[in-house]
Design an enzyme around this catalytic site. Structure first.
Site, PDB file in Angstrom:
ATOM      1  N   ASP A  12      74.622  12.773  51.732  1.00  0.00           N
ATOM      2  CA  ASP A  12      73.996  12.579  53.037  1.00  0.00           C
ATOM      3  C   ASP A  12      74.584  11.271  53.577  1.00  0.00           C
ATOM      4  OD1 ASP A  12      71.951  12.721  55.152  1.00  0.00           O
ATOM      5  OD2 ASP A  12      71.084  11.022  54.098  1.00  0.00           O
ATOM      6  N   ASP A  14      73.216   9.117  56.650  1.00  0.00           N
ATOM      7  CA  ASP A  14      72.292   8.113  57.188  1.00  0.00           C
ATOM      8  C   ASP A  14      71.198   7.757  56.192  1.00  0.00           C
ATOM      9  OD1 ASP A  14      73.447   8.013  59.910  1.00  0.00           O
ATOM     10  OD2 ASP A  14      72.887  10.124  59.899  1.00  0.00           O
TER      11      ASP A  14
END
Length: 231
Positions: A12, A14
């Site tokens: 991922d 952020d």
């Protein structure tokens, strides 16, 4: 093959690779202030951590009775966010180290994110992570964002990896749920400490309740080597 066998790693972006939530909050605060919502707080922002930008502005339109279309809100939020992201986004140092360790072993890596392709590209280029992370999937490219598994399954397909050989790194409950739904192992580092007790985090194979503070590149690498592919 290196010590990690067939393992592939999907990050991922952020809150996992980069500390981008302050920029997302500021972009959202500016947007909402411009639409007559002056008191959007960090606590309000935390409700939307882990879901895509499109879903976030869709919820805001309903919640705050915004008159602009979802498309207009999405473009406005992305424009504000890109300006902030280009001005500066910090990579978590242990994550940069981890990416380097994996690259040295030739481990296939991808980024799968709820952000727009433009935002992902700007951050990876601005931080220099694009030298290692060339396979990128945005939620804008798939039918459903997290917690659906679409972004992770697409990343595995692009890497030529079996989902059972993939390990996901995630900071938010919807992403951990998406990894589980994709049949992938998951290292979870809750970005919002209060969310660590969410049931989704209980499905993670390795849960670092302290989030980034608890993450060590070498320890994560050793865990991958010990846990083996497809375990």
């Amino acid at each position: 093959m290196g010590t990690l066998g067939a393992t592939a790693v999907v990050f991922d972006l952020d809150g996992t690779l980069v500390d981008s939530e302050p920029n997302y909050y500021e972009a959202g605060r500016q947007l909402l202030a411009g639409h007559g919502v002056p008191d959007f707080t960090w606590a309000d922002h935390e409700r939307y951590v882990g879901i895509s930008t499109r879903e976030t502005v869709t919820l805001w339109k309903e919640r705050y009775g915004l008159r602009a279309s979802v498309g207009e809100l999405l473009a406005d939020k992305n424009r504000r966010y890109l300006a902030l992201a280009r001005a500066g986004t910090r990579v978590y140092p242990e994550m940069r180290e981890f990416v380097g360790l994996l690259a040295a072993e030739g481990v296939p890596m991808a980024v799968a994110s709820g952000s727009s392709p433009e935002a992902i590209g700007a951050i990876l280029a601005g931080t220099g992570l694009d030298a290692y992370l060339r396979t990128v999937v945005s939620a804008d490219e798939v039918p459903r964002g997290k917690p659906a598994p679409d972004v992770f399954l697409t990343a595995a397909r692009r890497l030529g990896a079996d989902p059972a050989d993939c390990v996901v790194l995630e900071d938010a409950a919807p992403g951990v749920a998406a990894a589980h739904a994709a049949g992938m192992r998951c290292i979870a580092l809750p970005c919002v400490a209060a969310h660590a007790d969410a049931p989704e985090f209980a499905t993670a194979d390795l849960l670092l309740r302290g989030g980034q503070r608890e993450f060590s590149a070498r320890a994560a690498f050793d865990w991958l080597a010990r846990s083996g592919a497809g375990g």
